[in-house]
Write a protein that holds these residues in place. Structure first.
Motif, PDB file in Angstrom:
ATOM      1  N   PRO A  38       8.305  12.375 -12.478  1.00 18.01           N
ATOM      2  CA  PRO A  38       8.747  11.030 -12.881  1.00 18.01           C
ATOM      3  C   PRO A  38       9.801  11.090 -13.994  1.00 18.01           C
ATOM      4  CG  PRO A  38       6.359  11.101 -12.668  1.00 18.01           C
ATOM      5  CD  PRO A  38       6.850  12.512 -12.512  1.00 18.01           C
ATOM      6  N   ALA A  42      10.243   6.033 -15.694  1.00 16.08           N
ATOM      7  CA  ALA A  42       9.033   5.940 -14.873  1.00 16.08           C
ATOM      8  C   ALA A  42       7.806   6.400 -15.654  1.00 16.08           C
ATOM      9  CB  ALA A  42       9.203   6.796 -13.614  1.00 16.08           C
ATOM     10  N   SER A  61      -0.541   4.760  -9.195  1.00 21.40           N
ATOM     11  CA  SER A  61       0.920   4.711  -9.296  1.00 21.40           C
ATOM     12  C   SER A  61       1.541   6.099  -9.115  1.00 21.40           C
ATOM     13  CB  SER A  61       1.305   4.129 -10.659  1.00 21.40           C
ATOM     14  OG  SER A  61       2.698   4.117 -10.818  1.00 21.40           O
ATOM     15  N   THR A  65       4.366   7.415  -6.340  1.00 19.75           N
ATOM     16  CA  THR A  65       5.722   7.807  -6.744  1.00 19.75           C
ATOM     17  C   THR A  65       5.926   9.320  -6.857  1.00 19.75           C
ATOM     18  OG1 THR A  65       5.066   7.587  -9.068  1.00 19.75           O
ATOM     19  CG2 THR A  65       6.062   5.663  -8.010  1.00 19.75           C
TER      20      THR A  65
END
Length: 196
Positions: A38, A42, A61, A65
């Protein structure tokens, strides 16, 4: 006559090495370009999710991602203070091991290919001079023909080594960036006292 046949028998191991090196490059390229850690933004969003909605929401999450790093963030978000650091270390090591897979082979191929090419050239030169020595009259075209054919393996070895070195350097750089980002994230994420 093809270049493979003209270059002598060392062209065949060089061909096999080039195919293997290309396969590793493509494999690592897919891994490093699809498994992104990330970004800073992010990560901030993830921390905010962790603070406001809890560990389960934050891990959900991450799975959406950056699924390759779920185990790492699960360890970071763990409320178990006693084993948190060891869990982060173990998860981080496992993820980095996956990124580092087969990079040793790529490094070895980059170092070995020019040597294999040089060996082919030396063997070709020996063959050319041997034929020249056994000939009754000296024909310079025979010698020149043997030399350029012998040099084909050196060129082939360099054609394998150069992209292998460039790819290996780039993969190592990406590996270092991921390792640094994971260390930074581990320091940034606070240890929760209780599950929010």
């Amino acid at each position: 006559m093809s270049l493979l046949q003209q270059g002598g028998f060392m062209m065949w191991p060089l061909l096999i090495l080039s195919v293997a090196a290309l396969a590793v490059i493509l494999d690592r390229l897919v891994v490093f370009t699809t498994r992104r850690f990330p970004s800073a933004q992010a990560l901030d969003t993830l921390l905010e999710t962790f603070r406001t909605q809890g560990r389960a929401a934050a891990l959900g999450s991450v799975e959406e991602t950056a699924p390759a790093f779920t185990a790492f963030f699960a360890a970071c978000f763990s409320p178990d203070r006693a084993h948190r650091e060891a869990a982060i270390q173990a998860a981080g090591d496992e993820i980095l091991f996956g990124f580092n897979a087969r990079l040793d082979f790529l490094s070895t191929a980059a170092a070995t290919a020019p040597l294999m090419g040089l060996l082919g050239t030396v063997l070709g030169m020996i063959n050319a001079f041997s034929r020249l020595a056994s000939a009754a009259d000296v024909d310079i075209t025979v010698l020149a023909g043997g030399i350029w054919q012998a040099l084909l393996t050196t060129a082939a070895g360099l054609c394998i080594a150069i992209p292998a070195v460039l790819a290996h350097r780039w993969f190592c750089r990406e590996y270092d960036k991921i390792a640094h980002a994971m260390q930074h994230a581990a320091r940034l994420i606070p240890v929760p006292d209780t599950e929010p």
